[in-house]
Design an enzyme around this catalytic site. Structure first.
Site, PDB file in Angstrom:
ATOM      1  N   THR B 125       1.030  -1.070   0.246  1.00 40.87           N
ATOM      2  CA  THR B 125      -0.083   0.111   0.184  1.00 40.87           C
ATOM      3  C   THR B 125       0.747   1.524  -0.172  1.00 40.87           C
ATOM      4  O   THR B 125       1.334   1.124   0.685  1.00 40.87           O
ATOM      5  CB  THR B 125      -0.952  -0.073   1.301  1.00 40.87           C
ATOM      6  OG1 THR B 125      -1.420  -1.200   1.628  1.00 40.87           O
ATOM      7  CG2 THR B 125      -1.761   1.207   1.218  1.00 40.87           C
ATOM      8  N   ILE B 156       1.491   0.190   6.743  1.00 41.25           N
ATOM      9  CA  ILE B 156       2.363  -1.011   7.055  1.00 41.25           C
ATOM     10  C   ILE B 156       1.671  -1.727   8.895  1.00 41.25           C
ATOM     11  O   ILE B 156       2.840  -1.007   8.976  1.00 41.25           O
ATOM     12  CB  ILE B 156       4.091  -0.882   5.875  1.00 41.25           C
ATOM     13  CG1 ILE B 156       3.934  -0.348   5.090  1.00 41.25           C
ATOM     14  CG2 ILE B 156       3.889  -2.437   5.957  1.00 41.25           C
ATOM     15  CD1 ILE B 156       2.793  -0.818   4.129  1.00 41.25           C
ATOM     16  N   GLU B 363      -5.911  -6.116   3.333  1.00 41.69           N
ATOM     17  CA  GLU B 363      -5.557  -7.175   2.907  1.00 41.69           C
ATOM     18  C   GLU B 363      -6.409  -7.159   2.072  1.00 41.69           C
ATOM     19  O   GLU B 363      -6.867  -8.188   1.237  1.00 41.69           O
ATOM     20  CB  GLU B 363      -5.445  -8.827   3.785  1.00 41.69           C
ATOM     21  CG  GLU B 363      -4.547  -8.555   4.726  1.00 41.69           C
ATOM     22  CD  GLU B 363      -3.828 -10.098   4.579  1.00 41.69           C
ATOM     23  OE1 GLU B 363      -3.595 -10.147   6.018  1.00 41.69           O
ATOM     24  OE2 GLU B 363      -3.634 -11.174   4.740  1.00 41.69           O
ATOM     25  N   GLY B 364      -7.125  -6.454   1.229  1.00 41.17           N
ATOM     26  CA  GLY B 364      -7.964  -6.021   0.220  1.00 41.17           C
ATOM     27  C   GLY B 364      -9.643  -5.671   1.024  1.00 41.17           C
ATOM     28  O   GLY B 364     -10.151  -6.572   1.490  1.00 41.17           O
TER      29      GLY B 364
END
Lengths: 264, 385
Positions: B125, B156, B363-364
């Site tokens: 990201t 992160i 994570e999406g």
């Protein structure tokens, strides 16, 4: 350094129920655990080994199912296990137990023996010191901290009611430990894998050179005559107020009840 | 319910539960309150060999797969989703090395990651690249003596706490998605620093922050596989890790369900425990059913992944989508069952509700999961006609 840790398999006190007629513990169906105080002994043994090198051998006297507790000790990092198990060992009091352990441990070989201060089922706190007596070892009970350890000696703090003593003792030696000494680690997966595979040696009287009459019920001078719940203590009262009021009130009560007579 | 787990799977599950209950439970509220990274707990998890679950035995790991990892993550999440995030993020950063690393890279990094002496992080990201991974701006320029990294990664997990980072950077902007590559970066590499630490709504014991690359020169052997494999590496990693997010959801929902039942049995209103009221019973029944359904899906997909199946994108996305939407609902309902108490920080369910929210996002996002599932359905039916 050859470290021997004594453990006892006990019923998990969290789940134990009392038989209301006999006041004995109902052990059926209750999960067994390693005596919690022995977990501190094991942890301390592992820490000493990590610092000084050597091996940790865990020993227990008990029925065959005690093997599961010895395997559990391996999952925490113990190297070897010895199970002292035989019909002749059954029904032992602390004297017969400590004598049996002494014979087993003499065969294992040791520099330092570590025990928990007591077991949560019997609660006697006698086996550790008795073991030291049989093996003619210097020993310290209720150790709360190791101050210094060298190849020759051990300096420890012994927990007392009103503080602590600092004691130094030469090896070979024995100590029993209290819960203040450490926070036991968690088991590891590698330890658990090893615990599944390890061979647990099982020794009887012949293997440790102990006369049957010295072991188990026959070797136990202690006879349990009766198990009972203690009577509740009598009625108690708290006398309140400042010291002068309390003293006056107490004096009144004692004279009223005819316990004290005040001569005029 | 008995899921017929193997002896090893049960061993891992029991160990994770023991650590969660004895070491995490007593400190979870404080870690959340103070936004503290759980250093002590990471050490315990490391010494218990739980960081090596997915790492092959030849590199010092346990040689387990997706399911065994899910079991550990679920048990930790049942007690604290924040700690579970820190733990699971290391697996997320380890997967690309397992999947795409060469033998030298595996030998160098995996044993230390397996022992937990080092922990990992994964960085995709950026401020301009979230759901749209093509917005990545971080560049890796080939030099005579390696790659020169420039750019900033954001949000992160384990930023600053991890020792090993797998990052996605652009090596050739002309090639579009085929122009991204995956690299291993180590804490301490020159030009690699950490930026802002985020203040979050939930999972507050995990650390979330920026990675800043400013003329950061890394050796050429840090490239995973070859140039252009960055997106493939990222997608394969996420396919493997999404059931792990699903198991976080199952864990946190299970924890909330247990709190709700315990409370409902104790709380007396109208002279009866509130669990005796059908309105409460039905809520608990729905919650329990939803948790079990999600768990069954996560375990089934994890086993499918472990079978070596290749076509896992769709079902992997389904675990994440279904389980995390379920967790948001179940934790919200748990707060409702506890009523006023549930809203107070003296009880753990409000934290569980805050923690659950991230699972629908990271994570999406769950919208992206639906895209993945929809695109796979479209592909499947195009093949059939």
């Amino acid at each position: 350094m050859r470290i021997v840790v004594c453990i006892k398999q006990v019923p998990d006190a969290k789940n134990v129920k009392l038989d209301e007629k006999t006041y004995t513990l109902k052990r059926e169906g209750v999960e067994s655990i390693i005596n919690p105080f022995d977990m501190y002994a094991l942890e301390e043994g592992l820490r000493i080994k990590e610092k000084m090198g050597g091996t940790v051998t865990v020993v227990s006297m008990g029925p065959p199912q005690t093997e599961s507790s010895l395997r559990e000790a391996v999952s925490y990092g113990a190297d070897e296990t010895v199970l002292l198990s035989h019909r002749a060992f059954a029904g032992a009091d602390t004297l017969a137990t400590s004598k049996t352990l002494a014979h087993g441990i003499r065969k294992i070989g040791f520099d330092l023996i570590i025990c928990g201060k007591q077991a949560i089922d019997g609660d006697t706190a006698q086996v550790g010191p008795e073991l030291a007596a049989h093996l003619d070892l210097p020993h310290v009970s209720f150790v709360r901290k190791i101050r210094e350890i060298t190849e020759q000696s051990l300096t420890v703090e012994r927990l007392m009611d009103d503080g602590y003593d600092v004691v130094r003792l030469p090896f070979p030696a024995l100590m029993t430990v209290v819960k203040e000494i450490n926070l036991p680690r968690m088991p590891s997966l590698k330890g658990k894998m090893r615990a599944k595979k390890i061979e647990v040696s099982a020794w009887g009287p012949a293997e440790i050179g102990l006369d049957d009459t010295q072991a188990g019920l026959t070797g136990s001078p202690t006879k349990v005559v009766k198990v009972f719940a203690p009577q509740p203590r009598g009625k108690r009262e708290l006398v309140e107020g400042d010291p002068a009021v309390q003293a006056a009130s107490l004096l009144d009560r004692l004279t009223d009840d005819g316990i004290l007579k005040i001569s005029k | 319910m008995d899921y017929l787990l193997s002896e090893n799977e049960l061993m891992v599950k029991d160990l994770a539960r023991k650590i969660a209950e004895e070491r995490i439970l007593p400190v979870r509220a404080e870690l959340d309150e103070k936004e503290q990274f759980p250093h002590e707990i990471m050490k315990v998890l490391a010494e218990s060999d739980l960081f090596g679950l997915i790492i092959p035995e030849e590199y010092g790991g346990f040689g387990g797969g997706c399911l065994i990892n899910c079991l550990a993550v679920e048990e930790i999440s049942r007690v604290c989703c924040g700690v579970a995030t820190s733990y699971a993020a290391s697996a997320l950063g380890t997967y690309p090395i397992i999947l795409f690393g060469n033998d030298g890279q595996k030998k160098k990094y995996l044993p230390e990651l397996a022992s937990g002496k080092k922990i990992a992080a994964f960085a995709l990201t950026e401020s301009t690249a979230g759901s749209d991974a093509s917005g990545i701006r971080t560049t890796a320029a080939r030099q005579a003596d390696g790659y020169l990294l420039n750019g900033t990664k954001q949000w992160i997990t384990n930023a600053g706490e991890a020792d090993v980072y797998v990052i996605i950077a652009i090596t050739d902007r002309q090639k579009g998605p085929r122009g991204a590559s995956a690299f291993i970066v180590e804490k301490g590499d020159p030009g690699f620093t950490f930026g802002k630490k985020e203040k979050k709504m939930g999972i507050r014991s995990s650390t979330t922050g920026e990675l800043i690359f400013s003329n950061c020169l890394i050796p050429a052997d840090r490239l995973l596989r070859r140039e252009g494999m960055g997106f493939v590496a990222a997608m394969h990693t996420l396919d493997k890790s999404r059931p792990g997010v699903g198991s976080q959801a199952v864990g946190v929902a299970q924890g909330a369900l247990e709190e709700a039942i315990k409370y409902a049995k104790e709380r007396v209103q109208f002279e009866r425990p509130i669990i005796s009221f059908q309105a409460v019973q039905h809520m608990l029944a729905d919650m329990a059913t939803q948790v079990e359904a999600a768990r069954a899906l996560v375990y089934a997909v994890a086993r499918f992944v472990d079978s070596g199946a290749k076509d896992i994108s769709k079902v992997s996305a389904m675990t994440k989508l279904f389980a995390t939407d379920m967790a948001m609902k179940v934790t919200t309902d748990a707060v409702q069952v506890l009523g006023g108490h549930g809203y107070m920080r003296d009880y753990p369910v409000e934290k569980m509700m805050r923690d659950a929210k991230i699972l629908q996002i990271y994570e999406g996002t769950n919208q992206i999961q639906r895209n993945v599932i929809g695109q796979e359905l479209n592909k499947e039916f195009s093949r059939k006609t």
